[in-house]
Structure formats: C-alpha cells, structure tokens
Design a protein around this motif. Structure first.
Motif, short mmCIF file in Angstrom:
data_model
loop_
_atom_site.label_atom_id
_atom_site.label_comp_id
_atom_site.label_asym_id
_atom_site.label_seq_id
_atom_site.Cartn_x
_atom_site.Cartn_y
_atom_site.Cartn_z
N GLN A 155 0.83 -1.21 0.00
CA GLN A 155 0.00 0.00 0.00
C GLN A 155 0.86 1.26 0.00
N LEU A 156 0.64 2.12 -0.97
CA LEU A 156 1.33 3.41 -1.02
C LEU A 156 1.03 4.22 0.23
N CYS A 157 -0.22 4.22 0.65
CA CYS A 157 -0.61 5.01 1.82
C CYS A 157 0.15 4.55 3.06
N PHE A 158 0.39 3.25 3.20
CA PHE A 158 1.11 2.76 4.37
C PHE A 158 2.59 3.12 4.29
N LEU A 179 3.82 5.76 2.90
CA LEU A 179 3.88 7.18 3.24
C LEU A 179 3.68 7.40 4.74
N TYR A 180 2.74 6.70 5.31
CA TYR A 180 2.45 6.80 6.74
C TYR A 180 3.67 6.38 7.56
N GLN A 235 6.46 8.96 7.15
CA GLN A 235 6.15 10.19 7.89
C GLN A 235 6.41 10.01 9.38
N ALA A 262 1.20 14.77 -3.94
CA ALA A 262 0.20 15.56 -3.20
C ALA A 262 -0.73 16.29 -4.16
N ALA A 284 -3.05 13.69 -5.78
CA ALA A 284 -4.04 13.19 -4.82
C ALA A 284 -5.08 14.26 -4.50
N THR A 285 -4.65 15.52 -4.39
CA THR A 285 -5.59 16.61 -4.15
C THR A 285 -6.55 16.75 -5.32
#
Length: 164
Positions: free
Chosen positions: A24-27, A29-30, A33, A151, A154-155
């Motif tokens: 997962q890309l979101c994971f 990044l999380y 971060q 960003a 995604a926005t």
C-alpha cells in the motif's frame, strides 16, 4: 478451493491491486512520515518544540506576520487544528496573536523576540536531519519533488471525487 497466498494475490493483480499492507502506497507514506517525525524529535526536543509547532514557526520565519487563515492554508491544516498549536506557542512566549486592525474577524500571528531567537538554533536542524538519515541533498530534492507531485495528484483526485 485452496487458500490464496499473498504471492498469488500479487501475481493475479500486481502490486496495484494487492491488499497486502506492504504493497500500500498510503502505508509506505504513513510509515515514512512517522519515521521522519521520530528522527526530528530529539532535534526539536532541544528547542522545546513539537514537530507541528516547528512547522508553524517555519511559516512565520519565512513569511513574518501572517493571518491564522494563511498559516492554516500554508500548513494544509484546518483552523481547529492550528488554533491549539498557536495557544501553546503563545503560552511559551514564542508567538503573539492579535486581531487585525482593518478586519476584526482576522487574527494575525507573529513571532516574538524569543521566537525569532529560536530561529538561529533551529537553523542546524535540516542539516542534522540529513546527517542522521544519511540522505544527500539530491536525494531530498528528488523525494520532495516526487512527494509534491503526489500531493498535487491526490488533491486533484479528491477534488474530482468531491465534485461528483
């Protein structure tokens, strides 16, 4: 019917269709971060700041006196998140808030002398982070550009979704 293994899932759909956490890309990044924020923590502890407070001061050091609305926009945060940060920074004597003379609804924020003095000590943080992480300036520039692009995409996707 046999059990589907993670490798079967990846083979059938590729990483883009995988439901594996590590795909997962979101994971990614999380996790990045959280790790970067943790790397900042000891550097910011020396200044008595949290990471979000540091970000507020970065905006004020760059732009000078700023409205809360502009500050929230620069940080991509809502007013309800910025307001408590400003209260804590004000209580620490690092910023001052006051109503704008020309618009009572607008609140202006600026660094105090003490907040400006912290700027000199904070100037070592970006270099110290590079040293700690082992990243070079070119690595950081490339990552920053890729993340800004992500960003923006995604926005735009979120805006398209909201419009429908």
């Amino acid at each position: 019917m046999g059990r589907v293994t993670p490798q079967d899932d990846r083979d059938d759909k590729g990483a883009a269709g995988s439901l594996l956490l590590d795909d997962q890309l979101c994971f990614a990044l999380y996790a990045a971060q959280r790790a970067v924020t943790a790397a900042y923590r000891p550097l910011l502890d020396d200044l008595g700041l949290t990471y979000p407070q540091y970000l507020v001061l970065l905006v004020l050091w760059e732009h000078g006196e700023t409205s809360v609305k502009e500050l929230a926009s620069a940080l991509r945060l809502d007013y309800g998140t910025v307001s408590p940060l400003l209260k804590r920074l004000e209580a620490a004597g690092l910023v001052r808030r006051e109503r704008a003379a020309d618009d009572e609804r607008s609140v202006l924020v600026a660094c105090t002398g003490r907040g400006e003095e912290l700027r000199e000590r904070a100037a070592r943080i970006p270099g110290a982070l590079l040293t700690t992480t082992g990243l070079g300036a070119e690595d950081v520039a490339r990552l920053r550009a890729e993340l800004r692009d992500l960003a923006e995409r995604a926005t735009a996707a979120a805006d398209r979704h909201r419009a429908h």
